[in-house]
Motif scaffolding. Structure first.
Motif, PDB file in Angstrom:
ATOM      1  N   GLU A  42      68.231 -39.731  54.577  1.00 32.87           N
ATOM      2  CA  GLU A  42      67.580 -38.681  55.388  1.00 32.87           C
ATOM      3  C   GLU A  42      67.643 -37.329  54.671  1.00 32.87           C
ATOM      4  O   GLU A  42      66.656 -36.588  54.636  1.00 32.87           O
ATOM      5  CB  GLU A  42      68.268 -38.563  56.760  1.00 32.87           C
ATOM      6  CG  GLU A  42      68.222 -39.825  57.611  1.00 32.87           C
ATOM      7  CD  GLU A  42      66.813 -40.176  58.066  1.00 32.87           C
ATOM      8  OE1 GLU A  42      66.002 -39.257  58.238  1.00 32.87           O
ATOM      9  OE2 GLU A  42      66.528 -41.381  58.232  1.00 32.87           O
ATOM     10  N   ILE A  43      68.825 -37.019  54.120  1.00 37.66           N
ATOM     11  CA  ILE A  43      69.008 -35.737  53.437  1.00 37.66           C
ATOM     12  C   ILE A  43      68.129 -35.671  52.183  1.00 37.66           C
ATOM     13  O   ILE A  43      67.521 -34.643  51.886  1.00 37.66           O
ATOM     14  CB  ILE A  43      70.506 -35.568  53.044  1.00 37.66           C
ATOM     15  CG1 ILE A  43      71.380 -35.454  54.298  1.00 37.66           C
ATOM     16  CG2 ILE A  43      70.731 -34.374  52.134  1.00 37.66           C
ATOM     17  CD1 ILE A  43      71.160 -34.205  55.097  1.00 37.66           C
ATOM     18  N   TRP A  44      68.039 -36.796  51.477  1.00 33.12           N
ATOM     19  CA  TRP A  44      67.190 -36.865  50.271  1.00 33.12           C
ATOM     20  C   TRP A  44      65.727 -36.633  50.651  1.00 33.12           C
ATOM     21  O   TRP A  44      65.017 -35.893  49.992  1.00 33.12           O
ATOM     22  CB  TRP A  44      67.381 -38.234  49.621  1.00 33.12           C
ATOM     23  CG  TRP A  44      66.486 -38.483  48.443  1.00 33.12           C
ATOM     24  CD1 TRP A  44      66.697 -38.076  47.162  1.00 33.12           C
ATOM     25  CD2 TRP A  44      65.244 -39.197  48.431  1.00 33.12           C
ATOM     26  NE1 TRP A  44      65.683 -38.487  46.354  1.00 33.12           N
ATOM     27  CE2 TRP A  44      64.762 -39.176  47.097  1.00 33.12           C
ATOM     28  CE3 TRP A  44      64.492 -39.848  49.403  1.00 33.12           C
ATOM     29  CZ2 TRP A  44      63.579 -39.784  46.719  1.00 33.12           C
ATOM     30  CZ3 TRP A  44      63.305 -40.446  49.030  1.00 33.12           C
ATOM     31  CH2 TRP A  44      62.860 -40.414  47.714  1.00 33.12           C
ATOM     32  N   LEU A  45      65.325 -37.274  51.766  1.00 31.74           N
ATOM     33  CA  LEU A  45      63.953 -37.153  52.251  1.00 31.74           C
ATOM     34  C   LEU A  45      63.631 -35.694  52.578  1.00 31.74           C
ATOM     35  O   LEU A  45      62.563 -35.177  52.223  1.00 31.74           O
ATOM     36  CB  LEU A  45      63.783 -38.045  53.484  1.00 31.74           C
ATOM     37  CG  LEU A  45      62.398 -38.200  54.061  1.00 31.74           C
ATOM     38  CD1 LEU A  45      61.453 -38.808  53.055  1.00 31.74           C
ATOM     39  CD2 LEU A  45      62.451 -39.085  55.305  1.00 31.74           C
ATOM     40  N   GLU A  46      64.614 -35.040  53.248  1.00 30.79           N
ATOM     41  CA  GLU A  46      64.456 -33.628  53.611  1.00 30.79           C
ATOM     42  C   GLU A  46      64.270 -32.779  52.352  1.00 30.79           C
ATOM     43  O   GLU A  46      63.386 -31.915  52.297  1.00 30.79           O
ATOM     44  CB  GLU A  46      65.720 -33.188  54.358  1.00 30.79           C
ATOM     45  CG  GLU A  46      65.512 -32.140  55.422  1.00 30.79           C
ATOM     46  CD  GLU A  46      66.831 -31.851  56.107  1.00 30.79           C
ATOM     47  OE1 GLU A  46      67.255 -32.647  56.961  1.00 30.79           O
ATOM     48  OE2 GLU A  46      67.462 -30.843  55.765  1.00 30.79           O
ATOM     49  N   GLY A  47      65.101 -33.063  51.344  1.00 30.44           N
ATOM     50  CA  GLY A  47      65.016 -32.327  50.076  1.00 30.44           C
ATOM     51  C   GLY A  47      63.673 -32.536  49.393  1.00 30.44           C
ATOM     52  O   GLY A  47      63.074 -31.593  48.882  1.00 30.44           O
TER      53      GLY A  47
END
Lengths: 208, 464
Positions: free
Chosen positions: A196-201
């Motif tokens: 999720e955090i990677w996607l946000e980035g």
């Protein structure tokens, strides 16, 4: 007596089949490009492992292992759906060069597994060793070379499955098996959160 | 089992220390919309745990599902120290902007760490350690953006420590039954050395630590410090109980070489860092190298010095990480080029961070200097080359912290950020404590009259 021998033979042949299926599953997991197919293969691996270690541990523990596999896959399914919704799923067809690369990775990790199996550092019997060492090396190679959070996560989970399988043959305590389950769930949560955090980035990078 | 006592009421203390943070984590998730309530609950729980752990006066043990769990007063003191660091971090973040879920993971991590230290069983201990490491990464992931997969890369490395520890325990336990089995001996030693390199963040495999430090989250930085402390205590059990004669010396010999390479390597790499997180990370890695050397010397004096070094390192990392968090928030970045004017905008934080950093380097007039000097003295004259290399390598971190001090000069408009007065005060207090302990080392014996005896008793847990 003949019946007992027959049952033993059937049990042994089931073990062979399961071991081969687990290994095929791990190879397929390395080769497939689609996240959902990879997740299905991971779930299948959990089920096969539960069947494989089932005769060696207290029955309900094998069921527990399959249940943990289901929980892990459900957690990861949410992340896969988010990736698909945001257009980061691997939709494009895999190029021939990519296939060649993946096949060579499979060959490399198989050679590493063969090396481990030959030395048999854990002193397991040949079949148990084959499954354990293969999953560990395939998983580690997959985690090391992946540039996609979910594939990296699948690699970590496969290698942990290998460690767990080897460890279960050495220590079948309820608490130990329970802890492996807790570790798998925590790993799945971390991989999902990491995705999720990677996607946000990635989205931020695209927007900027 | 001599010297141990176990009663029903004593089991309650161990269970409280394990269950209290677990309940706290659930509670924090429930009230996560109110950050002030979350911080208050976390700090209150951790302070209650400090009281409970420090109050253990005799070894308490019990059996849980057939496994021995035990808490000695020494272990209680180590746990109380860890809880106190975490409680101070929670209090320091009173007006800060850490995501509230971070506090839940912090409590879950503390619960798992307690269980890891309390369990005597090697296999279960290794698995609990693995779970603690995963929760540490979960905390990092939940608190920061990450487009380069750094957190998951950290996970893929850190997750290996548990299985390797398991492998070492298994090999050495089986070797004890079959003393002539050379392959088990080799497997045990190699696994142990890999665990030491990976777990303590030594070079060349310790590159997971900078990824954590560069995120600038004090909770994650101190969690990684606690994880290393727990690993050292667990390794003590393996090295002390399961090793063959001369095995400890063999592992220690290899580890000293790796630790010296780490000090020199990190001392060079820190010069090339362009952000405060990187400088703090590589200074901490170099410091870990010195600490590991102290542990490997294996005498009771060097172990006592290492324990004190660990305590000072915890204070320096807590202060440094709080300062790093403040600088990152108030300047919008921790790059040296972005923190211009930091001294004018936030003197307390810059001063505190600098003092903590210099203590990690081992500069004179700081607490780190006293323990580093004692470690180098304990190495003896037959390791003169190592001593010269380590001393020369200190120049790199010292230069890097000098660059940090210079970078904060000048003036620049402050980025709109919440006031961090409380955090700045805590950061400065940590720095002042480290300087006072460095200028007047006897202060500790004045505050705690039986300090030396207590140090000697607790250091037994770290005796490799």
């Amino acid at each position: 007596m003949l019946q007992g021998k027959l049952l033993e033979q059937i049990g042994q042949s089931t073990s062979y089949q399961m071991a081969i299926l687990i290994i095929i599953c791990a190879i397929a997991l390395q080769l497939v490009n689609n996240h959902r197919a990879a997740l299905l293969l991971l779930f299948l691996q959990y089920v096969l492992l539960a069947i494989y270690v089932g005769p060696r541990v207290y029955g309900p523990l094998a069921l527990l292992q399959a249940g943990i596999g289901l929980a892990v896959c459900l957690i990861l399914l949410v992340s896969i759906n988010h990736l698909r919704k945001n257009g980061f799923a691997a939709k494009q067809p895999v190029m021939a060069s990519r296939w060649l690369y993946r096949v060579s990775v499979v060959i490399f990790s198989s050679l590493a597994a063969y090396g481990l199996w030959r030395t048999n550092i854990l002193q397991l019997n040949w079949l148990e060793g084959m499954v354990g060492y293969f999953l560990v090396s395939v998983g580690l190679v997959m985690a090391a070379i992946s540039d996609d959070p979910l594939r990296l996560g699948f690699g970590i989970l496969v290698s942990i499955n290998g460690f767990e399988t080897a460890s279960v043959f050495m220590n079948q305590g309820l608490l130990v098996m329970g802890m492996w389950g807790v570790i798998a769930i925590l790993l799945a949560l971390t991989i999902a959160a990491g995705t999720e955090i990677w996607l946000e980035g990635q989205e931020k990078a695209v927007n900027s | 089992m001599a010297g141990r006592t176990g009663k029903g009421s004593e089991l309650v203390t161990i269970l409280w220390l394990f269950l209290l943070p677990l309940f706290g984590a659930v509670l924090v998730i429930g009230v996560r919309r109110w950050p002030i309530v979350v911080v208050s609950i976390t700090a209150a729980i951790l302070l209650a745990m400090v009281t409970l752990a420090a109050g253990i006066t005799h070894t308490e043990y019990s059996f849980l599902l057939g496994r021995l769990i035990e808490l000695s007063p020494s272990l209680g003191s180590i746990l109380a120290y860890c809880y106190l660091l975490m409680a101070i971090l929670a209090l320091a973040s009173f007006r800060s902007v850490y995501p509230t879920l971070n506090y839940a993971f912090m409590l879950l991590f503390i619960s798992l760490v307690t269980a890891t230290l309390a369990t005597e069983d090697g296999t279960l201990g290794a698995l609990l350690f693995s779970a603690s490491a995963i929760v540490l990464v979960l905390g990092i992931v939940s608190s920061s953006s990450d487009k380069s997969l750094a957190s998951l890369r950290v996970l893929s490395v850190i997750v290996l420590i548990g299985p390797l520890l398991l492998l070492a325990v298994w090999a050495l336990e089986h070797r004890a039954l079959d003393p002539n089995n050379i392959s088990l001996m080799r497997l045990g030693a190699v696994s142990l050395i890999l665990v030491i390199i990976l777990g303590l963040g030594l070079l060349p495999l310790g590159f997971w630590l900078p990824s954590i430090y560069k995120k600038g989250n004090p909770i994650a930085i101190i969690s990684s410090f606690i994880l290393q402390l727990v690993l050292v205590v667990r390794l003590r059990d393996i090295l002390y109980l399961n090793m063959w004669p001369d095995g400890q010396a063999a592992v220690a010999g290899v580890t000293v070489i790796i630790a010296t390479i780490t000090v020199v390597g990190a001392g060079i790499l820190v010069v090339f860092q362009s952000d405060v997180g990187g400088i703090l990370a590589y200074t901490a890695i170099a410091d870990m190298g010195v600490l590991t050397i102290g542990l490997c010397l294996g005498t009771s004096e060097s172990t006592q010095v290492s324990l004190l070094h660990f305590a000072y390192r915890g204070l320096a990392l807590a202060g440094g990480s709080i300062g790093l968090g403040i600088i990152k928030t108030s300047s919008g970045s921790d790059a040296l080029s972005a923190i211009r004017g930091g001294w004018h905008n936030n003197r307390l934080a810059v001063l505190g961070t600098l003092m903590c950093g210099l203590s990690l380097v081992g500069m004179p007039l700081t607490a780190g200097f006293t323990t580093k000097l004692s470690t180098l003295s304990a190495m003896g004259t037959n390791r003169t080359a190592n001593i010269i290399a380590i001393t020369a390598a200190s120049l790199g971190p010292a230069l890097a912290w000098g660059r940090f001090a210079l970078a904060t000069q000048g003036s620049q408009e402050r980025v709109a950020a919440p006031s961090q007065v409380i955090a700045s005060i805590f950061c400065c207090i940590f720095g002042v404590v480290l300087v006072v302990c460095g200028v007047y080392p006897r202060l500790l014996t004045l505050i705690v009259p039986d300090f030396i005896e207590k140090l000697a008793s607790i250091s037994q847990l770290l005796l490799w």
